[in-house]
Design a protein around this motif. Structure first.
Motif, PDB file in Angstrom:
ATOM      1  N   LEU A  12       7.103   7.853   2.444  1.00 52.37           N
ATOM      2  CA  LEU A  12       6.311   6.667   2.103  1.00 52.37           C
ATOM      3  C   LEU A  12       7.202   5.538   1.602  1.00 52.37           C
TER       4      LEU A  12
ATOM      5  N   VAL B  23       0.836  -1.204   0.000  1.00 54.71           N
ATOM      6  CA  VAL B  23       0.000   0.000   0.000  1.00 54.71           C
ATOM      7  C   VAL B  23       0.870   1.253   0.000  1.00 54.71           C
ATOM      8  N   LEU B  24       1.911   1.251   0.841  1.00 49.56           N
ATOM      9  CA  LEU B  24       2.807   2.410   0.909  1.00 49.56           C
ATOM     10  C   LEU B  24       3.529   2.631  -0.420  1.00 49.56           C
TER      11      LEU B  24
ATOM     12  N   LEU C 298       2.278   6.518  -7.188  1.00 49.46           N
ATOM     13  CA  LEU C 298       1.275   7.416  -7.760  1.00 49.46           C
ATOM     14  C   LEU C 298       1.626   8.883  -7.522  1.00 49.46           C
ATOM     15  N   LEU C 299       2.256   9.162  -6.377  1.00 54.03           N
ATOM     16  CA  LEU C 299       2.572  10.554  -6.038  1.00 54.03           C
ATOM     17  C   LEU C 299       3.904  11.017  -6.606  1.00 54.03           C
TER      18      LEU C 299
ATOM     19  N   LEU D  28       2.497   1.709  -3.419  1.00 52.02           N
ATOM     20  CA  LEU D  28       1.533   2.175  -4.412  1.00 52.02           C
ATOM     21  C   LEU D  28       1.306   3.677  -4.284  1.00 52.02           C
ATOM     22  N   LEU D  29       1.167   4.153  -3.048  1.00 54.65           N
ATOM     23  CA  LEU D  29       0.998   5.598  -2.836  1.00 54.65           C
ATOM     24  C   LEU D  29       2.236   6.364  -3.304  1.00 54.65           C
ATOM     25  N   ALA D  30       3.417   5.832  -3.003  1.00 58.07           N
ATOM     26  CA  ALA D  30       4.656   6.505  -3.427  1.00 58.07           C
ATOM     27  C   ALA D  30       4.754   6.564  -4.945  1.00 58.07           C
TER      28      ALA D  30
ATOM     29  N   VAL E 104       6.658  11.624  -0.439  1.00 56.85           N
ATOM     30  CA  VAL E 104       6.982  10.460  -1.270  1.00 56.85           C
ATOM     31  C   VAL E 104       8.187   9.717  -0.707  1.00 56.85           C
TER      32      VAL E 104
END
Length: 432
Positions: free
Chosen positions: A240, A30-31, A37-38, A33-35, A237
Motif C-alpha cells: 500500500l 487513500v492508500l 491505519l494498518l 491512510l490505509l497503510a 502495508v
C-alpha cells in the motif's frame, strides 16, 4: 487552429491535467491512510506470529521471567505457604500434649507443649522458605523453566487460541501459570532435607493466575485473526505504501509523508502499550499477584513487541531525513555541498599523493546515482533479511551505508583527473 481555438485547447489540456493530478493525489491519500491505519496492527500481528511459530523466539521471551526477583519472591512465598499449610503443627503439638498428660506430666509442661505451636510454625516456615528460595533462585530452576517452555511451546497457542496444553494455560476467565514441575522439585528437595511431611502435599492448586478477564474469549478470537494475518499484513502495508508513493505526483514528498505517518502510528502504538500495561495491572488483584510481579511479567512478555515498534519508528525517522536531504531545500543543499566538499577534498588529496583510482574512479563519478542507489538498496535488503532487527541493528546498517557512500565519493574524487572539480561545478566543453 486559430488563436482562440489554440487558447481553448490549452485551457482544456490544463484542466484535464489538473483533474488527473487531483485524482492521483486522492488515490495516494487513500492508500496512505490505509497503510497508516494498518501499520500498528501489522507490527503486533508479526510479533504474535513470531511468538507462535518460532520456538527459540518464544523461549527468549519467557526465559527472563524465571530470573526476575519479584517473580522468584512470589513463587517462593506461594510454595512456602502451601508446604507449611500442609503440615498441621497444631495437631502435632496437641498430640504431644495429650501424650504428656497420659504420662502424668505436670500441667505447666503440658501447657508448654501446646505453646510450641507458634514457634514451631515459625521455625518450619523459615526453614521451608530457605529451601524453596534456594531452589527457585538456582540455575537449575532457570534451566527447568526454559526446558519446560521449549518442550511445551504450545503454551503460546494455548493462550492466544485456547488450543493445546502447556505450562501456561487459558482458563474460562483467566490465564494461569502451572507450577507443577517446580512444586514436585521442591517437594523432593524438602523430603531429602528430612521434611517427610512434604511428600504428603496434595497434588492440587499448582497454578498462579497471571491475568483475569471476563473478555478472554473475545481476546482469543482477535488473537486468532492476528495469527492468521501475521505473515501477510506487513506485506500488505508495504505494498500500500509503495503504491501510494508511486501514484503520487511528487514521489519524494509522498515518501516523506509515508515515513512521518508510520512514525506517528508507531508512537501511538507505544502509548497504547503503556495504557494496556496499566489496564493489565488494574485487572490483577493483589491477592492473586503482587503489582511489581505483574508489572515484570508484562514488561518481559512484550519487550520484543516494543523493540519492533521502536525499530520501525527509527526506520521512519531515517527515511524522513533521507527524503528531505534529497530535496531542494536550502538546508538539504547545504548538507549535500558540505559532504561532497569533504569527500572531494579527501579524494583529491589522495590523488595528489599518488593514490589515484583512475578509470575506476571516473566510472564511479559518472555513475554516482546508480552506486548511491545500490548502497541504499543493500542497506534496506540487509534490514529485510535481518532476523528481528533492533534499533541498534538499524543504526549499524545506517552507519555502514553512510561509510560506503563516503568511501565511494572519495574514490570517485581520487580518479586523478586534472582539475577535477565537484560534479555540479564542472564546465561543459563543446567541440569547436
Amino acid at each position: 487552429m486559430s488563436a482562440a481555438e489554440r487558447d481553448e485547447y490549452e485551457r482544456l489540456r490544463k484542466a484535464a491535467g489538473m483533474r488527473h493530478r487531483r485524482l492521483r493525489y486522492s488515490a495516494a491519500s487513500v492508500l496512505l491512510l490505509l497503510a497508516f491505519l494498518l501499520a500498528p496492527l501489522a507490527v503486533v500481528a508479526a510479533w504474535i506470529d513470531s511468538e507462535v511459530a518460532d520456538t527459540d523466539r518464544y523461549v527468549q521471551t519467557v526465559a527472563p521471567i524465571a530470573t526476575e526477583p519479584s517473580v522468584q519472591n512470589t513463587v517462593t512465598d506461594r510454595l512456602t505457604k502451601r508446604v507449611v499449610d500442609s503440615v498441621d503443627v497444631a495437631a502435632f503439638t496437641a498430640a504431644v500434649a495429650q501424650t504428656l498428660r497420659r504420662e502424668g506430666a505436670r500441667p505447666q509442661v503440658i501447657q508448654g507443649a501446646k505453646a510450641l505451636t507458634g514457634p514451631l510454625t515459625s521455625a518450619l516456615n523459615s526453614a521451608v522458605h530457605d529451601i524453596v528460595d534456594k531452589v527457585v533462585t538456582s540455575d537449575q530452576f532457570a534451566e527447568v523453566w526454559d526446558d519446560a517452555n521449549r518442550q511445551a511451546h504450545a503454551a503460546v497457542v494455548k493462550v492466544l487460541t485456547g488450543e493445546g496444553s502447556s505450562a501456561v494455560q487459558a482458563g474460562d476467565d483467566s490465564i494461569d501459570l502451572n507450577l507443577g514441575t517446580v512444586i514436585d522439585n521442591v517437594k523432593q528437595k524438602l523430603v531429602d532435607r528430612g521434611f517427610d511431611q512434604a511428600a504428603k502435599i496434595p497434588d492440587v492448586d499448582k497454578t498462579i493466575t497471571l491475568f483475569k478477564t471476563d473478555k478472554l474469549n473475545e481476546a482469543q478470537n482477535a488473537m486468532r485473526l492476528l495469527n492468521v494475518i501475521g505473515t501477510w499484513l506487513p506485506v500488505v502495508v508495504l505494498v500500500l505504501a509503495a503504491l501510494a508513493i508511486g501514484s503520487a505526483p511528487a514521489h519524494r514528498v509522498a515518501l516523506m509523508a509515508t515515513a512521518i505517518g508510520v512514525g506517528i502510528m508507531m508512537i501511538v502504538l507505544l502509548v497504547g502499550l503503556a495504557v494496556m500495561r496499566q489496564v493489565y495491572l488494574d485487572s490483577v488483584p493483589t491477592t492473586a499477584l503482587p503489582q511489581d510481579t505483574a508489572a515484570d511479567i508484562y514488561d518481559t512478555f512484550i519487550r520484543f513487541l516494543k523493540n519492533s515498534t521502536r525499530t520501525v519508528l527509527v526506520i521512519a525517522v531515517i527515511t524522513t531525513l533521507a527524503a528531505y536531504l534529497y530535496g531542494p531545500g536550502g538546508g538539504a543543499r547545504w548538507v549535500r555541498r558540505t559532504v561532497a566538499g569533504g569527500t572531494g577534498a579527501t579524494g583529491r588529496s589522495m590523488a595528489r599523493h599518488g593514490l589515484r583510482t583512475g578509470a575506476t574512479g571516473r566510472w564511479l563519478d559518472a555513475h554516482g546515482k546508480w552506486t548511491t542507489g545500490i548502497a541504499i538498496a543493500g542497506g534496506a535488503l540487509a534490514l529485510v533479511l535481518w532476523n528481528y532487527p533492533t534499533p541498534g541493528a538499524v543504526a549499524l546498517v545506517l552507519g555502514i551505508v553512510v561509510l560506503v557512500l563516503a568511501l565511494l565519493g572519495i574514490l570517485a574524487a581520487a580518479s586523478g583527473t586534472a582539475g577535477h572539480p565537484p560534479a555540479g561545478d564542472r564546465p561543459v566543453i563543446r567541440p569547436g
